[in-house]
Design a protein around this motif. Structure first.
Motif, PDB file in Angstrom:
ATOM      1  N   TYR A 290       0.825  -1.206   0.000  1.00 38.28           N
ATOM      2  CA  TYR A 290       0.000   0.000   0.000  1.00 38.28           C
ATOM      3  C   TYR A 290       0.864   1.264   0.000  1.00 38.28           C
ATOM      4  O   TYR A 290       0.463   2.289  -0.561  1.00 38.28           O
ATOM      5  CB  TYR A 290      -0.954   0.004   1.192  1.00 38.28           C
ATOM      6  CG  TYR A 290      -1.951  -1.129   1.166  1.00 38.28           C
ATOM      7  CD1 TYR A 290      -2.759  -1.337   0.053  1.00 38.28           C
ATOM      8  CD2 TYR A 290      -2.081  -1.997   2.238  1.00 38.28           C
ATOM      9  CE1 TYR A 290      -3.665  -2.383   0.018  1.00 38.28           C
ATOM     10  CE2 TYR A 290      -2.986  -3.036   2.210  1.00 38.28           C
ATOM     11  CZ  TYR A 290      -3.772  -3.234   1.106  1.00 38.28           C
ATOM     12  OH  TYR A 290      -4.670  -4.264   1.062  1.00 38.28           O
TER      13      TYR A 290
ATOM     14  N   ALA B  85       1.828   1.645  -3.583  1.00 45.49           N
ATOM     15  CA  ALA B  85       0.656   2.039  -4.364  1.00 45.49           C
ATOM     16  C   ALA B  85       0.311   3.495  -4.142  1.00 45.49           C
ATOM     17  O   ALA B  85      -0.035   4.225  -5.078  1.00 45.49           O
ATOM     18  CB  ALA B  85      -0.534   1.150  -4.006  1.00 45.49           C
TER      19      ALA B  85
ATOM     20  N   THR C  63      -5.146   3.434  -4.116  1.00 45.89           N
ATOM     21  CA  THR C  63      -4.741   2.714  -2.910  1.00 45.89           C
ATOM     22  C   THR C  63      -5.936   2.387  -2.033  1.00 45.89           C
ATOM     23  O   THR C  63      -6.044   1.276  -1.502  1.00 45.89           O
ATOM     24  CB  THR C  63      -3.719   3.546  -2.118  1.00 45.89           C
ATOM     25  OG1 THR C  63      -2.608   3.861  -2.974  1.00 45.89           O
ATOM     26  CG2 THR C  63      -3.210   2.782  -0.914  1.00 45.89           C
TER      27      THR C  63
ATOM     28  N   THR D 214      -7.924  -0.380  -3.656  1.00 47.04           N
ATOM     29  CA  THR D 214      -7.194  -1.637  -3.554  1.00 47.04           C
ATOM     30  C   THR D 214      -7.273  -2.200  -2.141  1.00 47.04           C
ATOM     31  O   THR D 214      -7.458  -3.404  -1.947  1.00 47.04           O
ATOM     32  CB  THR D 214      -5.731  -1.440  -3.978  1.00 47.04           C
ATOM     33  OG1 THR D 214      -5.693  -1.053  -5.356  1.00 47.04           O
ATOM     34  CG2 THR D 214      -4.913  -2.713  -3.797  1.00 47.04           C
TER      35      THR D 214
ATOM     36  N   GLY E  22      -3.644  -5.808  -5.167  1.00 43.35           N
ATOM     37  CA  GLY E  22      -2.388  -5.508  -4.490  1.00 43.35           C
ATOM     38  C   GLY E  22      -1.203  -6.275  -5.037  1.00 43.35           C
ATOM     39  O   GLY E  22      -1.265  -6.949  -6.057  1.00 43.35           O
TER      40      GLY E  22
ATOM     41  N   VAL F  72      -0.071  -4.362  -8.447  1.00 49.49           N
ATOM     42  CA  VAL F  72       0.280  -2.949  -8.313  1.00 49.49           C
ATOM     43  C   VAL F  72       1.497  -2.622  -9.158  1.00 49.49           C
ATOM     44  O   VAL F  72       1.522  -1.642  -9.906  1.00 49.49           O
ATOM     45  CB  VAL F  72       0.536  -2.596  -6.832  1.00 49.49           C
ATOM     46  CG1 VAL F  72       1.147  -1.204  -6.711  1.00 49.49           C
ATOM     47  CG2 VAL F  72      -0.755  -2.667  -6.040  1.00 49.49           C
TER      48      VAL F  72
ATOM     49  N   TYR G 287       1.525  -0.311 -12.554  1.00 48.68           N
ATOM     50  CA  TYR G 287       2.411   0.865 -12.520  1.00 48.68           C
ATOM     51  C   TYR G 287       3.357   0.865 -13.720  1.00 48.68           C
ATOM     52  O   TYR G 287       3.519   1.881 -14.401  1.00 48.68           O
ATOM     53  CB  TYR G 287       3.202   0.880 -11.224  1.00 48.68           C
ATOM     54  CG  TYR G 287       4.272   1.935 -11.178  1.00 48.68           C
ATOM     55  CD1 TYR G 287       3.939   3.270 -10.991  1.00 48.68           C
ATOM     56  CD2 TYR G 287       5.614   1.603 -11.321  1.00 48.68           C
ATOM     57  CE1 TYR G 287       4.928   4.254 -10.950  1.00 48.68           C
ATOM     58  CE2 TYR G 287       6.601   2.565 -11.289  1.00 48.68           C
ATOM     59  CZ  TYR G 287       6.254   3.891 -11.098  1.00 48.68           C
ATOM     60  OH  TYR G 287       7.228   4.851 -11.060  1.00 48.68           O
TER      61      TYR G 287
END
Length: 202
Positions: free
Chosen positions: A69, A72, A81, A84, A135, A139, A143
């Motif tokens: 997190y 994220a 975040t 998620t 997650g 993530v 990204y």
């Protein structure tokens, strides 16, 4: 290209995705677990820990995702975040609840691998389209797709094969082979159906 207000998902649309997508994944987890298989991503890591120590899957999924997190939040923003975190928390709860709702008396392992993979892929695709994830590896994959243009499905596939390969330490080769089939089915759904910029509201 800037989205108009009409192109964005509404709060209700985001809410249904966050409620339903983890349910699909939790059912996939049920299929994989009942067949003695596993999958990739942080859920796959949770499976490895579950098979090694018999710890509750839901709790392990929740705890494993905690460090991601921070990444994220920095990389993908506050809204991503929060969504998620909600999705992972619901997945953890659904995963523990599902065995009390569904009991499978007969399950072909190959069917479990394929159907579990397809359900997991649809779950992740739904979350991606609503700017969320489950997650962990997802993530990072999202990204890198946003920043480098690399296909999230291909990145996820490489990570998943590595994670599933580690299952040779805790599962027999046949179960690992079927788990790889499930991981390929999962990532096929994402690779074929998700392309950045294709969808309205994404």
């Amino acid at each position: 290209m800037t989205m108009s207000a009409a192109d964005r998902h509404s709060l209700f649309e985001d809410a249904q995705a966050l409620l339903v997508a983890p349910l699909f994944m939790a059912f996939a987890v049920l299929l994989f677990r009942d067949a003695g298989l596993l999958t990739g991503g942080t859920v796959g890591i949770a499976f490895l820990i579950h098979y090694l120590y018999d710890w509750p899957m839901g709790a392990v999924v929740f705890i494993i995702n905690l460090p991601f997190y921070i990444f994220a939040l920095r990389a993908l923003g506050r809204a991503f975040t929060i969504k998620t975190f909600i999705a992972v928390s619901l997945l953890a709860a659904y995963t523990e609840l599902m065995p009390h709702l569904v009991e499978v008396s007969r399950l072909d392992p190959l069917f479990a691998a394929l159907m579990g993979g397809f359900l997991a892929g649809m779950s992740m695709l739904m979350l991606i389209r609503h700017k969320a994830s489950l997650g962990g590896v997802s993530v990072l994959a999202i990204y890198l797709q946003q920043k480098r243009g690399w296909r999230a499905g291909h990145l996820q596939m490489a990570a998943d094969v590595l994670i599933v390969g580690c299952a040779l330490l805790v599962r027999e080769p046949q179960a690992v082979a079927l788990s790889i089939v499930g991981a390929l089915a999962l990532n096929l759904v994402i690779a074929v159906n998700h392309k950045s910029g294709r969808y309205m509201g994404v």
